[in-house]
Scaffold this motif. Structure first.
Motif, PDB file in Angstrom:
ATOM      1  N   THR A 253       1.654  15.614   5.933  1.00 41.10           N
ATOM      2  CA  THR A 253       1.954  15.453   4.506  1.00 41.10           C
ATOM      3  C   THR A 253       1.615  16.684   3.678  1.00 41.10           C
ATOM      4  OG1 THR A 253      -0.210  14.417   4.144  1.00 41.10           O
ATOM      5  CG2 THR A 253       1.646  12.943   4.543  1.00 41.10           C
TER       6      THR A 253
ATOM      7  N   ASN B 106       0.808  -1.223   0.000  1.00 45.19           N
ATOM      8  CA  ASN B 106       0.000   0.000   0.000  1.00 45.19           C
ATOM      9  C   ASN B 106       0.837   1.268   0.000  1.00 45.19           C
ATOM     10  OD1 ASN B 106      -1.890  -2.160   1.603  1.00 45.19           O
ATOM     11  ND2 ASN B 106      -3.073  -0.810   0.289  1.00 45.19           N
ATOM     12  N   ALA B 107       1.859   1.312   0.833  1.00 44.74           N
ATOM     13  CA  ALA B 107       2.739   2.480   0.828  1.00 44.74           C
ATOM     14  C   ALA B 107       3.695   2.461  -0.364  1.00 44.74           C
ATOM     15  CB  ALA B 107       3.527   2.559   2.127  1.00 44.74           C
TER      16      ALA B 107
ATOM     17  N   THR C   1      -5.908   3.723   1.019  1.00 41.27           N
ATOM     18  CA  THR C   1      -4.890   4.766   0.845  1.00 41.27           C
ATOM     19  C   THR C   1      -5.546   6.039   0.344  1.00 41.27           C
ATOM     20  OG1 THR C   1      -4.440   4.118  -1.429  1.00 41.27           O
ATOM     21  CG2 THR C   1      -3.087   3.106   0.285  1.00 41.27           C
ATOM     22  N   GLN C   2      -4.972   7.150   0.743  1.00 38.29           N
ATOM     23  CA  GLN C   2      -5.365   8.441   0.198  1.00 38.29           C
ATOM     24  C   GLN C   2      -4.125   9.121  -0.307  1.00 38.29           C
ATOM     25  OE1 GLN C   2      -7.896  11.127   2.417  1.00 38.29           O
ATOM     26  NE2 GLN C   2      -6.733  12.873   1.694  1.00 38.29           N
ATOM     27  N   GLN C   3      -4.160   9.572  -1.524  1.00 34.97           N
ATOM     28  CA  GLN C   3      -3.037  10.316  -2.070  1.00 34.97           C
ATOM     29  C   GLN C   3      -3.401  11.790  -2.132  1.00 34.97           C
ATOM     30  OE1 GLN C   3      -1.078   8.955  -5.535  1.00 34.97           O
ATOM     31  NE2 GLN C   3      -1.184   6.811  -4.999  1.00 34.97           N
ATOM     32  N   ARG C   4      -2.421  12.624  -1.792  1.00 38.81           N
ATOM     33  CA  ARG C   4      -2.616  14.074  -1.847  1.00 38.81           C
ATOM     34  C   ARG C   4      -2.003  14.599  -3.124  1.00 38.81           C
ATOM     35  NH1 ARG C   4      -4.058  16.668   2.630  1.00 38.81           N
ATOM     36  NH2 ARG C   4      -3.011  18.534   1.916  1.00 38.81           N
TER      37      ARG C   4
ATOM     38  N   VAL D  24      -1.662   5.813   4.408  1.00 47.41           N
ATOM     39  CA  VAL D  24      -2.177   4.443   4.424  1.00 47.41           C
ATOM     40  C   VAL D  24      -2.901   4.231   5.751  1.00 47.41           C
ATOM     41  CG1 VAL D  24      -1.586   1.990   4.383  1.00 47.41           C
ATOM     42  CG2 VAL D  24      -0.318   3.609   2.956  1.00 47.41           C
TER      43      VAL D  24
ATOM     44  N   SER E 157       2.183  12.900  -1.676  1.00 43.13           N
ATOM     45  CA  SER E 157       2.331  12.106  -0.464  1.00 43.13           C
ATOM     46  C   SER E 157       1.245  11.044  -0.406  1.00 43.13           C
ATOM     47  CB  SER E 157       2.252  13.004   0.767  1.00 43.13           C
ATOM     48  OG  SER E 157       3.302  13.931   0.775  1.00 43.13           O
ATOM     49  N   LYS E 158       1.414  10.130   0.545  1.00 37.43           N
ATOM     50  CA  LYS E 158       0.447   9.044   0.663  1.00 37.43           C
ATOM     51  C   LYS E 158       0.144   8.788   2.124  1.00 37.43           C
ATOM     52  CE  LYS E 158       0.689   5.549  -2.159  1.00 37.43           C
ATOM     53  NZ  LYS E 158       1.099   4.289  -2.836  1.00 37.43           N
TER      54      LYS E 158
ATOM     55  N   ASP F  74       6.872  11.974   3.536  1.00 38.98           N
ATOM     56  CA  ASP F  74       6.320  11.529   2.257  1.00 38.98           C
ATOM     57  C   ASP F  74       5.143  10.581   2.440  1.00 38.98           C
ATOM     58  OD1 ASP F  74       8.476  12.744   0.603  1.00 38.98           O
ATOM     59  OD2 ASP F  74       9.720  11.291   1.686  1.00 38.98           O
ATOM     60  N   ILE F  75       5.218   9.754   3.498  1.00 38.91           N
ATOM     61  CA  ILE F  75       4.216   8.711   3.706  1.00 38.91           C
ATOM     62  C   ILE F  75       3.871   8.628   5.191  1.00 38.91           C
ATOM     63  CG2 ILE F  75       3.765   6.219   3.598  1.00 38.91           C
ATOM     64  CD1 ILE F  75       5.730   6.128   1.213  1.00 38.91           C
TER      65      ILE F  75
END
Length: 279
Positions: A250, A158-159, A276-279, A266, A263-264, A231-232
């Protein structure tokens, strides 16, 4: 060499409504069917999900033996079993990714719905058996059946971390899962930070290689000041507060998508479902 197997055993049985498992001293020892193996349990972990079941935070109206982090030695073999050694320690792979129950209850697996390893013996499918590395203790090996692969899934899949990474990673919650994720991320080369409200957990994080372990107030202050970013974030608490702090940690990387990779975050839930959510 044949091992004599008794007809009854001790077992910790989950019964709906009981706050403690019922210890049965004369529970029948199961017999292996086709393609199955009877294991003499060497070790079985206690997962937080067991606590959720006993306190009815997870509702389950079935009765079964608890325990899904299992290691043991084979003592009986069903028809068709090949290549399994009696002198080899095995870990039981119990998890089926993305399984959902059709009736709203937790999915069937050993220790949840089906009989688990908080007993002297357990029957499993041959295909569930994973040989443990030589010299690994049963107490450590059994964790690979759930908590370790949950932490690995969060870090690796996931990461998206890989050996040689230079990412900055924040582990939120240094408990049974988080302390393993911290070690995996560190072994990959990441610069790892941690946050936990417990002092003992923060001390453990530093001992395991974290650059720094924040209290909640410390992380809040530093993210508000813009002096800390990663970053994560791998969040093993997954509540509103942890998610808000993860976003704060993040947000500094979202100022310029042209120059900085997104960034991510988890999130790891109680039933090991990863989002997961990504920015």
């Amino acid at each position: 060499m044949a091992v004599e197997v008794p007809t009854t055993m001790r077992a910790a049985v989950y019964r709906p409504g009981d706050l403690n498992p019922v210890i049965e001293h004369q529970h029948p020892v199961p017999r292996p069917g086709h393609g199955q193996v009877l294991l003499k349990v060497a070790a079985c972990g206690v997962c937080h999900s067991d606590v959720f079941l006993l306190t009815e935070a997870l509702i389950d109206d079935r009765t079964y033996i608890l325990g899904h982090e299992i290691s043991g030695y084979p003592v009986q073999f069903g028809e068709g079993v090949e290549g399994i050694r009696e002198d080899q320690l095995y870990v039981v792979y119990v998890l089926v990714p993305c399984v959902r129950s059709s009736n709203g209850q937790p999915p069937n697996m050993n220790g949840v719905g089906n009989d688990g390893g908080l007993a002297e013996y357990i029957v499993v499918e041959q295909t569930q058996l994973v040989p443990a590395p030589k010299g690994l203790s049963p107490e450590i090996a059994c964790l690979a059946g759930d908590s370790l692969i949950t932490a690995f899934n969060a870090v690796h899949n996931n990461a998206g971390l890989r050996p040689g990474t230079k990412k900055r990673v924040l582990i939120y919650g240094v408990g049974g899962l988080g302390h393993q994720a911290l070690q995996i991320a560190k072994s990959y080369g990441a610069t790892v930070f941690a946050v936990d409200y417990k002092k003992a957990a923060r001390e453990l994080a530093v001992e395991l290689g974290a650059e720094r372990a924040f209290s909640l107030s410390e992380l809040t202050s530093e993210t508000a000041a813009g002096t800390f970013t990663v970053d994560i974030v791998i969040d093993f608490v997954a509540n509103q507060q942890s998610f808000s702090l993860a976003k704060a940690a993040t947000k500094g990387n979202a100022q310029s998508l042209l120059s900085v990779p997104p960034s991510k975050i988890v999130l790891v839930s109680i039933i090991s479902t990863m989002h997961t959510q990504q920015r």
